[in-house]
Design an enzyme around this catalytic site. Structure first.
Site, PDB file in Angstrom:
ATOM      1  N   ASN A 137       0.872  -1.171   0.000  1.00 19.17           N
ATOM      2  CA  ASN A 137       0.000   0.000   0.000  1.00 19.17           C
ATOM      3  C   ASN A 137       0.908   1.219   0.000  1.00 19.17           C
ATOM      4  O   ASN A 137       1.566   1.514   1.004  1.00 19.17           O
ATOM      5  CB  ASN A 137      -0.926  -0.004   1.226  1.00 19.17           C
ATOM      6  CG  ASN A 137      -1.831   1.226   1.268  1.00 19.17           C
ATOM      7  OD1 ASN A 137      -1.417   2.321   0.916  1.00 19.17           O
ATOM      8  ND2 ASN A 137      -3.061   1.038   1.711  1.00 19.17           N
ATOM      9  N   GLU A 144      -3.898   1.930  -2.911  1.00 19.80           N
ATOM     10  CA  GLU A 144      -3.952   3.371  -2.629  1.00 19.80           C
ATOM     11  C   GLU A 144      -3.061   4.173  -3.572  1.00 19.80           C
ATOM     12  O   GLU A 144      -2.205   4.934  -3.123  1.00 19.80           O
ATOM     13  CB  GLU A 144      -3.604   3.673  -1.159  1.00 19.80           C
ATOM     14  CG  GLU A 144      -4.804   3.583  -0.234  1.00 19.80           C
ATOM     15  CD  GLU A 144      -4.679   4.492   0.992  1.00 19.80           C
ATOM     16  OE1 GLU A 144      -4.126   4.037   2.003  1.00 19.80           O
ATOM     17  OE2 GLU A 144      -5.132   5.639   0.926  1.00 19.80           O
ATOM     18  N   ASP A 184      -4.341  -4.841   1.051  1.00 19.17           N
ATOM     19  CA  ASP A 184      -4.607  -4.202   2.333  1.00 19.17           C
ATOM     20  C   ASP A 184      -6.050  -4.553   2.705  1.00 19.17           C
ATOM     21  O   ASP A 184      -6.979  -3.978   2.144  1.00 19.17           O
ATOM     22  CB  ASP A 184      -4.403  -2.691   2.205  1.00 19.17           C
ATOM     23  CG  ASP A 184      -4.778  -1.944   3.477  1.00 19.17           C
ATOM     24  OD1 ASP A 184      -5.193  -2.601   4.456  1.00 19.17           O
ATOM     25  OD2 ASP A 184      -4.659  -0.708   3.478  1.00 19.17           O
ATOM     26  N   ASN A 199      -7.407  -4.241   5.647  1.00 14.93           N
ATOM     27  CA  ASN A 199      -7.926  -3.400   6.727  1.00 14.93           C
ATOM     28  C   ASN A 199      -8.599  -4.231   7.824  1.00 14.93           C
ATOM     29  O   ASN A 199      -9.644  -3.849   8.366  1.00 14.93           O
ATOM     30  CB  ASN A 199      -8.874  -2.330   6.179  1.00 14.93           C
ATOM     31  CG  ASN A 199      -8.126  -1.059   5.797  1.00 14.93           C
ATOM     32  OD1 ASN A 199      -7.287  -0.576   6.557  1.00 14.93           O
ATOM     33  ND2 ASN A 199      -8.421  -0.514   4.632  1.00 14.93           N
ATOM     34  N   ASP A 211      -1.931  -6.069   6.048  1.00 15.05           N
ATOM     35  CA  ASP A 211      -1.654  -6.415   4.651  1.00 15.05           C
ATOM     36  C   ASP A 211      -1.433  -7.917   4.580  1.00 15.05           C
ATOM     37  O   ASP A 211      -0.534  -8.455   5.238  1.00 15.05           O
ATOM     38  CB  ASP A 211      -0.437  -5.636   4.170  1.00 15.05           C
ATOM     39  CG  ASP A 211      -0.666  -4.141   4.259  1.00 15.05           C
ATOM     40  OD1 ASP A 211      -1.291  -3.586   3.334  1.00 15.05           O
ATOM     41  OD2 ASP A 211      -0.264  -3.534   5.272  1.00 15.05           O
ATOM     42  N   ASP A 264       2.967   4.657   5.002  1.00 14.89           N
ATOM     43  CA  ASP A 264       2.724   4.160   6.363  1.00 14.89           C
ATOM     44  C   ASP A 264       2.628   2.628   6.390  1.00 14.89           C
ATOM     45  O   ASP A 264       2.629   2.025   7.465  1.00 14.89           O
ATOM     46  CB  ASP A 264       1.502   4.827   7.027  1.00 14.89           C
ATOM     47  CG  ASP A 264       0.332   5.044   6.091  1.00 14.89           C
ATOM     48  OD1 ASP A 264       0.362   4.543   4.945  1.00 14.89           O
ATOM     49  OD2 ASP A 264      -0.637   5.706   6.508  1.00 14.89           O
ATOM     50  N   HIS A 265       2.572   1.990   5.211  1.00 18.96           N
ATOM     51  CA  HIS A 265       2.630   0.521   5.106  1.00 18.96           C
ATOM     52  C   HIS A 265       4.019   0.108   4.622  1.00 18.96           C
ATOM     53  O   HIS A 265       4.650   0.829   3.842  1.00 18.96           O
ATOM     54  CB  HIS A 265       1.617   0.002   4.086  1.00 18.96           C
ATOM     55  CG  HIS A 265       0.189   0.249   4.432  1.00 18.96           C
ATOM     56  ND1 HIS A 265      -0.676  -0.752   4.803  1.00 18.96           N
ATOM     57  CD2 HIS A 265      -0.546   1.393   4.449  1.00 18.96           C
ATOM     58  CE1 HIS A 265      -1.873  -0.247   5.027  1.00 18.96           C
ATOM     59  NE2 HIS A 265      -1.832   1.053   4.819  1.00 18.96           N
TER      60      HIS A 265
END
Length: 256
Positions: free
Chosen positions: A7, A34, A147, A149, A218, A247-248
């Site tokens: 991501n 993303e 991802d 979530n 993930d 941030d991933h």
DNA sequence: ATGCCTGTCACAGACAGA
């Protein structure tokens, strides 16, 4: 072969990191999420110059998924999921590459709970599960990378208490993930690290990276035919610590 | 209880993320 889920949180802002990743790790297949980029502004030339063919399903501003393959053009099989005709989010892309079927998945975040966004997350999960069932029936090696979530277990998060009321950890989210696995999919990171404690995401806020306050969302799910070829799985954590990082972190599985 | 931080779009600050 190394198959990656990454991501990028904006492919435009992340392009230096992505090109660097392709050069240093030479992954065979990379599923991106993303993109935050329309189809027209996807950096096709940069990716091609790095030695990768690509298919992408973009959207201006947010969402967006892609599949990259080293020295090969992935053959697109499907974009989007059935079941909700007015859903315009770009969150699912599926292609044949390197003898595998690979999907790049960006499941809705679902916050705040309760609310329409959480309801959408659960509906999207069921639509994904329907597609996953169809893929399993083909009895071919398939990797569902993305991802999700979802923090699937208590040992997949630095603090259960901190995330307790979050959409990522709600019982409904976890049940949906477990139902998907129960179709016959293997969670490759979980197989490699059954005790948990492995993170793929660290928030930009509150010094989460510095405190190692992360969680695992993930996932790379393997069909039985892919699981038979499992070699190793892991997280390329060092890419989270670099300048202008997502941030991933890139999360991967290696198959024979 | 709230903001923390980052990217996008568009040019200020809202929205989205997780």
């Amino acid at each position: 072969m190394k198959i990656v889920s990454y991501n990028v949180n904006g492919i435009k802002a992340r392009l230096p990191r992505l090109i660097e990743y392709l050069a240093e790790e030479a992954p065979d297949v990379v599923c991106l999420q993303e993109l935050k980029s329309s189809d027209e502004t996807f950096p096709e030339k940069d990716v091609r110059d790095a030695g990768y063919g690509a298919v992408w399903h973009g959207q201006k501003g947010f969402n967006g998924v892609a599949i990259l393959a080293r020295g090969e053009d992935p053959v697109e099989r499907r974009r989007g999921l059935d079941g909700e005709d007015d859903d315009v989010h770009s969150r699912y892309l599926e292609a044949d590459v390197g003898g595998l079927t690979v999907a790049s998945i960006y499941l809705p975040n679902g916050n705040p709970v309760p609310g329409p966004k959480f309801d959408y997350k659960l509906r999207w999960f069921e639509r994904l599960a329907a597609r996953a069932r169809t893929l399993l029936a083909e009895e071919r090696p398939v990797v569902l990378a993305g991802d999700y979530n979802v923090i699937a277990n208590d040992d997949d998060v630095y603090s259960v208490r901190a995330m307790d009321s979050d959409a990522l950890m709600q019982p409904e989210s976890r049940q949906a993930y477990r139902r998907l696995l129960a179709q016959g999919w293997t969670d490759s990171l979980r197989t490699r690290f059954p005790g948990g404690g492995v993170w793929t995401f660290w928030d930009y806020q509150a010094g989460a990276w510095q405190r190692d306050a992360g969680f695992r969302i993930d996932h790379l799910l393997l069909s039985p035919q892919a699981a038979d070829r499992f070699v190793d799985a892991g997280v390329d954590k060092q890419f989270r610590g670099r300048e202008k990082a997502s941030d991933h972190a890139p999360t991967w599985v290696r198959l024979r």
